[in-house]
Design a protein around this motif. Structure first.
Motif, short mmCIF file in Angstrom:
data_model
loop_
_atom_site.label_atom_id
_atom_site.label_comp_id
_atom_site.label_asym_id
_atom_site.label_seq_id
_atom_site.Cartn_x
_atom_site.Cartn_y
_atom_site.Cartn_z
N LYS A 1 0.87 -1.17 0.00
CA LYS A 1 0.00 0.00 0.00
C LYS A 1 0.91 1.23 0.00
O LYS A 1 1.83 1.32 0.81
CB LYS A 1 -0.91 0.00 1.23
CG LYS A 1 -1.90 -1.15 1.21
CD LYS A 1 -2.87 -1.09 2.36
CE LYS A 1 -3.89 -2.20 2.24
NZ LYS A 1 -4.95 -2.10 3.25
N ILE A 2 0.63 2.14 -0.92
CA ILE A 2 1.53 3.29 -1.08
C ILE A 2 0.78 4.62 -1.02
O ILE A 2 -0.40 4.70 -1.30
CB ILE A 2 2.31 3.22 -2.39
CG1 ILE A 2 1.38 3.38 -3.62
CG2 ILE A 2 3.13 1.94 -2.51
CD1 ILE A 2 1.99 4.10 -4.76
N LYS A 3 1.54 5.63 -0.62
CA LYS A 3 1.14 7.03 -0.76
C LYS A 3 2.26 7.67 -1.55
O LYS A 3 3.42 7.62 -1.16
CB LYS A 3 0.99 7.70 0.61
CG LYS A 3 -0.18 7.19 1.41
CD LYS A 3 -0.33 7.93 2.70
CE LYS A 3 -1.53 7.37 3.46
NZ LYS A 3 -1.80 8.10 4.68
N ASN A 4 1.91 8.24 -2.69
CA ASN A 4 2.91 8.75 -3.60
C ASN A 4 2.71 10.24 -3.86
O ASN A 4 1.58 10.70 -3.98
CB ASN A 4 2.82 7.98 -4.93
CG ASN A 4 3.83 8.46 -5.93
OD1 ASN A 4 3.55 9.34 -6.71
ND2 ASN A 4 5.02 7.90 -5.86
N VAL A 5 3.83 10.95 -3.95
CA VAL A 5 3.82 12.36 -4.32
C VAL A 5 4.93 12.56 -5.35
O VAL A 5 6.07 12.14 -5.15
CB VAL A 5 4.07 13.28 -3.10
CG1 VAL A 5 4.11 14.74 -3.53
CG2 VAL A 5 3.02 13.07 -2.03
N CYS A 6 4.56 13.21 -6.44
CA CYS A 6 5.52 13.57 -7.49
C CYS A 6 5.61 15.09 -7.55
O CYS A 6 4.57 15.76 -7.64
CB CYS A 6 5.05 13.00 -8.83
SG CYS A 6 6.02 13.59 -10.22
N THR A 7 6.82 15.61 -7.47
CA THR A 7 7.02 17.06 -7.51
C THR A 7 8.04 17.43 -8.57
O THR A 7 8.85 16.61 -9.00
CB THR A 7 7.49 17.62 -6.15
OG1 THR A 7 8.76 17.02 -5.83
CG2 THR A 7 6.51 17.33 -5.04
N PHE A 8 8.00 18.70 -8.95
CA PHE A 8 9.06 19.26 -9.78
C PHE A 8 10.21 19.64 -8.84
O PHE A 8 10.05 19.67 -7.62
CB PHE A 8 8.56 20.49 -10.54
CG PHE A 8 7.37 20.22 -11.43
CD1 PHE A 8 7.30 19.09 -12.23
CD2 PHE A 8 6.31 21.12 -11.47
CE1 PHE A 8 6.21 18.84 -13.06
CE2 PHE A 8 5.22 20.89 -12.31
CZ PHE A 8 5.17 19.75 -13.09
N THR A 9 11.34 20.00 -9.40
CA THR A 9 12.49 20.35 -8.56
C THR A 9 12.27 21.63 -7.76
O THR A 9 12.95 21.86 -6.77
CB THR A 9 13.77 20.46 -9.40
OG1 THR A 9 13.55 21.40 -10.46
CG2 THR A 9 14.16 19.11 -9.98
N ASP A 10 11.28 22.44 -8.15
CA ASP A 10 10.97 23.65 -7.38
C ASP A 10 9.93 23.37 -6.28
O ASP A 10 9.39 24.30 -5.68
CB ASP A 10 10.48 24.78 -8.29
CG ASP A 10 9.10 24.52 -8.90
OD1 ASP A 10 8.51 23.45 -8.65
OD2 ASP A 10 8.62 25.39 -9.65
N SER A 11 9.64 22.10 -6.02
CA SER A 11 8.70 21.62 -4.99
C SER A 11 7.23 21.72 -5.38
O SER A 11 6.36 21.40 -4.57
CB SER A 11 8.93 22.31 -3.65
OG SER A 11 10.24 22.05 -3.21
#
Length: 122
Positions: A99-109
């Motif tokens: 079970k996962i919680k995922n966050v994808c961000t750019f390098t500027d957060s």
């Protein structure tokens, strides 16, 4: 498999129950010719597959997506503007499930994607 064609893992590390990966999108990949010409946008299904592949590589499992919820695309992922992405995946192992919680961000957060998912270990 999309790795080494659609994207490359630049770095990846595990701390406690979280995988932190830096990836580089291949802005010349043919998918961007149709999605969309002169204004490429990374397809959501490719982002979910990318997360799955990072999990499989990290844990050496074959996984099948069982459930996905709370999927929020909060910014367009244009590889000409944001070719480098930071993927943070919190993992909870339960028997034959991840079970996962995922966050994808750019390098500027800037957050581009958030989702929760359950994968079945095959």
């Amino acid at each position: 498999m999309l790795e080494n064609d659609f994207y490359t893992i630049v770095s990846s590390e595990i701390k406690e129950d979280t995988i932190s990966s830096k990836i580089l999108l291949n802005k010349n990949h043919q998918i961007f010719e149709g999605h969309f010409p002169e204004n490429p946008v990374t397809p959501g299904v490719c982002m979910i597959q990318l997360v799955k592949e990072i999990l499989e590589k990290t844990y050496q499992y074959n996984l099948q997506l069982s459930k996905i919820s709370n999927v929020k695309f909060t910014a367009l992922i244009n590889p000409n503007v944001n070719q480098e992405l930071l993927i943070s995946t919190q993992v909870n192992k339960e028997d034959t499930l991840l079970k996962i919680k995922n966050v994808c961000t750019f390098t500027d957060s800037t957050v581009a994607l958030k989702c929760n998912a359950t994968f079945l270990v095959k």
